[in-house]
Design a protein around this motif. Structure first.
Motif, PDB file in Angstrom:
ATOM      1  N   LEU A  12     -76.861  85.811 -28.784  1.00 20.65           N
ATOM      2  CA  LEU A  12     -78.167  85.400 -28.258  1.00 20.65           C
ATOM      3  C   LEU A  12     -78.361  85.705 -26.769  1.00 20.65           C
ATOM      4  CD1 LEU A  12     -78.429  82.027 -30.209  1.00 20.65           C
ATOM      5  CD2 LEU A  12     -79.594  84.186 -30.717  1.00 20.65           C
ATOM      6  N   MET A  13     -77.301  86.159 -26.102  1.00 19.61           N
ATOM      7  CA  MET A  13     -77.431  86.525 -24.686  1.00 19.61           C
ATOM      8  C   MET A  13     -76.721  87.825 -24.334  1.00 19.61           C
ATOM      9  SD  MET A  13     -77.239  83.019 -22.504  1.00 19.61           S
ATOM     10  CE  MET A  13     -78.171  83.637 -21.101  1.00 19.61           C
ATOM     11  N   GLY A  14     -75.881  88.329 -25.236  1.00 21.67           N
ATOM     12  CA  GLY A  14     -75.111  89.522 -24.916  1.00 21.67           C
ATOM     13  C   GLY A  14     -74.018  89.254 -23.892  1.00 21.67           C
ATOM     14  N   VAL A  15     -73.512  88.023 -23.868  1.00 22.25           N
ATOM     15  CA  VAL A  15     -72.503  87.598 -22.894  1.00 22.25           C
ATOM     16  C   VAL A  15     -71.284  87.074 -23.647  1.00 22.25           C
ATOM     17  CG1 VAL A  15     -72.005  85.875 -21.102  1.00 22.25           C
ATOM     18  CG2 VAL A  15     -74.248  86.972 -21.186  1.00 22.25           C
ATOM     19  N   LYS A  16     -70.096  87.457 -23.168  1.00 27.72           N
ATOM     20  CA  LYS A  16     -68.860  86.941 -23.754  1.00 27.72           C
ATOM     21  C   LYS A  16     -68.407  85.737 -22.928  1.00 27.72           C
ATOM     22  CE  LYS A  16     -65.896  90.046 -25.519  1.00 27.72           C
ATOM     23  NZ  LYS A  16     -64.890  91.115 -25.486  1.00 27.72           N
ATOM     24  N   ILE A  17     -68.191  84.612 -23.599  1.00 29.17           N
ATOM     25  CA  ILE A  17     -67.724  83.393 -22.935  1.00 29.17           C
ATOM     26  C   ILE A  17     -66.224  83.467 -22.677  1.00 29.17           C
ATOM     27  CG2 ILE A  17     -67.416  80.890 -23.235  1.00 29.17           C
ATOM     28  CD1 ILE A  17     -70.279  81.640 -22.671  1.00 29.17           C
ATOM     29  N   PHE A  18     -65.479  83.971 -23.652  1.00 27.74           N
ATOM     30  CA  PHE A  18     -64.025  84.062 -23.542  1.00 27.74           C
ATOM     31  C   PHE A  18     -63.613  85.525 -23.496  1.00 27.74           C
ATOM     32  CE2 PHE A  18     -64.821  80.134 -26.082  1.00 27.74           C
ATOM     33  CZ  PHE A  18     -64.450  79.227 -25.095  1.00 27.74           C
ATOM     34  N   GLU A  19     -62.606  85.815 -22.700  1.00 32.07           N
ATOM     35  CA  GLU A  19     -62.088  87.177 -22.567  1.00 32.07           C
ATOM     36  C   GLU A  19     -61.621  87.706 -23.929  1.00 32.07           C
ATOM     37  OE1 GLU A  19     -61.844  90.423 -20.333  1.00 32.07           O
ATOM     38  OE2 GLU A  19     -62.514  88.497 -19.555  1.00 32.07           O
ATOM     39  N   LEU A  20     -60.819  86.901 -24.613  1.00 29.65           N
ATOM     40  CA  LEU A  20     -60.366  87.261 -25.955  1.00 29.65           C
ATOM     41  C   LEU A  20     -61.269  86.579 -26.969  1.00 29.65           C
ATOM     42  CD1 LEU A  20     -56.509  86.809 -25.536  1.00 29.65           C
ATOM     43  CD2 LEU A  20     -57.785  88.967 -25.661  1.00 29.65           C
ATOM     44  N   GLU A  21     -61.828  87.361 -27.861  1.00 25.19           N
ATOM     45  CA  GLU A  21     -62.722  86.779 -28.863  1.00 25.19           C
ATOM     46  C   GLU A  21     -61.929  85.908 -29.826  1.00 25.19           C
ATOM     47  OE1 GLU A  21     -65.297  89.612 -30.778  1.00 25.19           O
ATOM     48  OE2 GLU A  21     -66.556  89.644 -28.990  1.00 25.19           O
ATOM     49  N   PRO A  22     -62.369  84.675 -30.017  1.00 20.71           N
ATOM     50  CA  PRO A  22     -61.664  83.812 -30.963  1.00 20.71           C
ATOM     51  C   PRO A  22     -61.881  84.297 -32.395  1.00 20.71           C
ATOM     52  CG  PRO A  22     -63.589  82.678 -30.040  1.00 20.71           C
ATOM     53  CD  PRO A  22     -63.485  84.003 -29.357  1.00 20.71           C
ATOM     54  N   PRO A  23     -60.876  84.097 -33.257  1.00 18.28           N
ATOM     55  CA  PRO A  23     -61.047  84.513 -34.655  1.00 18.28           C
ATOM     56  C   PRO A  23     -62.136  83.676 -35.326  1.00 18.28           C
ATOM     57  CG  PRO A  23     -58.983  83.309 -34.357  1.00 18.28           C
ATOM     58  CD  PRO A  23     -59.585  83.482 -33.009  1.00 18.28           C
ATOM     59  N   ILE A  24     -62.927  84.354 -36.137  1.00 23.53           N
ATOM     60  CA  ILE A  24     -64.031  83.681 -36.827  1.00 23.53           C
ATOM     61  C   ILE A  24     -63.959  84.031 -38.308  1.00 23.53           C
ATOM     62  CG2 ILE A  24     -65.735  85.511 -36.422  1.00 23.53           C
ATOM     63  CD1 ILE A  24     -67.676  83.084 -35.714  1.00 23.53           C
ATOM     64  N   ALA A  25     -64.278  83.058 -39.151  1.00 21.15           N
ATOM     65  CA  ALA A  25     -64.143  83.237 -40.598  1.00 21.15           C
ATOM     66  C   ALA A  25     -65.409  83.762 -41.254  1.00 21.15           C
ATOM     67  CB  ALA A  25     -63.740  81.908 -41.247  1.00 21.15           C
ATOM     68  N   LEU A  26     -66.562  83.532 -40.634  1.00 22.29           N
ATOM     69  CA  LEU A  26     -67.854  83.910 -41.218  1.00 22.29           C
ATOM     70  C   LEU A  26     -68.707  84.662 -40.206  1.00 22.29           C
ATOM     71  CD1 LEU A  26     -69.199  80.634 -42.902  1.00 22.29           C
ATOM     72  CD2 LEU A  26     -68.594  82.729 -44.069  1.00 22.29           C
ATOM     73  N   LYS A  27     -69.626  85.443 -40.703  1.00 22.51           N
ATOM     74  CA  LYS A  27     -70.694  85.961 -39.847  1.00 22.51           C
ATOM     75  C   LYS A  27     -71.805  84.925 -39.924  1.00 22.51           C
ATOM     76  CE  LYS A  27     -73.658  89.878 -38.843  1.00 22.51           C
ATOM     77  NZ  LYS A  27     -73.996  89.299 -37.578  1.00 22.51           N
ATOM     78  N   HIS A  28     -72.035  84.229 -38.812  1.00 26.30           N
ATOM     79  CA  HIS A  28     -72.986  83.125 -38.799  1.00 26.30           C
ATOM     80  C   HIS A  28     -74.403  83.605 -38.525  1.00 26.30           C
ATOM     81  CE1 HIS A  28     -70.045  79.931 -39.206  1.00 26.30           C
ATOM     82  NE2 HIS A  28     -69.254  80.711 -38.501  1.00 26.30           N
ATOM     83  N   ASP A  29     -75.343  82.802 -38.960  1.00 27.21           N
ATOM     84  CA  ASP A  29     -76.765  83.088 -38.790  1.00 27.21           C
ATOM     85  C   ASP A  29     -77.253  82.407 -37.511  1.00 27.21           C
ATOM     86  OD1 ASP A  29     -79.467  83.503 -38.960  1.00 27.21           O
ATOM     87  OD2 ASP A  29     -79.726  82.539 -40.914  1.00 27.21           O
ATOM     88  N   PHE A  30     -77.558  83.216 -36.506  1.00 23.57           N
ATOM     89  CA  PHE A  30     -78.067  82.711 -35.232  1.00 23.57           C
ATOM     90  C   PHE A  30     -79.551  83.028 -35.067  1.00 23.57           C
ATOM     91  CE2 PHE A  30     -73.516  83.791 -34.246  1.00 23.57           C
ATOM     92  CZ  PHE A  30     -73.054  82.487 -34.220  1.00 23.57           C
TER      93      PHE A  30
END
Length: 178
Positions: A139-157
């Motif tokens: 929603l902003m094109g900004v990474k909060i964390f340097e390393l992307e945390p693992p995610i289980a789903l593609k969420h609907d934003f």
């Protein structure tokens, strides 16, 4: 000046001395569906309610217990009664943190989550941060964390209507609580 707020269901709720019998999931679902994440800075309206639903879905997909899933759904429920303050400011407001903790504790007690363990809370916090990261990325094109945390789903934003989020939140809550 009154010492209470009037909730969606017309209850008089004092956030300084929260009472379990005044906590109502309808108030929580309604208020969170209308509250914006990121202090309104995302490219479109995205509610705290939708965030909590995504946290629940992530916990479910990762196979966590029903209690952790419900904890994820309710992890921001205190905001329905006291609103929210951005993370950088919140950490400088110790009184707010105490009030937030008291309201959240009463909500967890009301919905039988007072037995969550320290490990359960770590999982809920990790999922919250994971969803936060992907919300900002999408929603902003900004990474909060340097390393992307693992995610289980593609969420609907995507942009969703308030009523749709409120209804989905309640449906999930009732399913988890049978």
């Amino acid at each position: 000046m009154s010492s209470y707020i009037t909730t969606f269901t017309k209850k008089r709720f004092n956030p300084i001395t929260p009472e379990e019998q005044l906590i109502d999931i309808k108030d929580i679902a309604h208020a969170l569906s209308l509250m914006t994440r990121a202090n309104g800075h995302f490219k479109h309206f995205y509610s705290v309610g939708q965030h909590c639903i995504n946290c629940y879905k992530e916990a479910r997909e990762k196979g966590y217990s029903t209690e952790v899933q419900l904890g994820c759904l309710l992890h921001d429920a205190s905001e329905a009664y006291i609103s929210d303050i951005t993370r950088p400011v919140k950490r400088h407001l110790p009184e707010y943190l105490i009030i937030e903790g008291q309201v959240q504790r009463v909500i967890y007690e009301k919905y039988n989550l007072d037995k969550l363990t320290i490990e359960d809370f770590k999982i809920i916090e990790e999922i919250d941060d994971t969803i936060l990261h992907y919300e900002f990325k999408e929603l902003m094109g900004v990474k909060i964390f340097e390393l992307e945390p693992p995610i289980a789903l593609k969420h609907d934003f995507s942009l969703k209507g308030f009523q749709e989020i409120e209804d989905e939140y309640l449906k999930i809550f009732y399913k988890l609580c049978n």
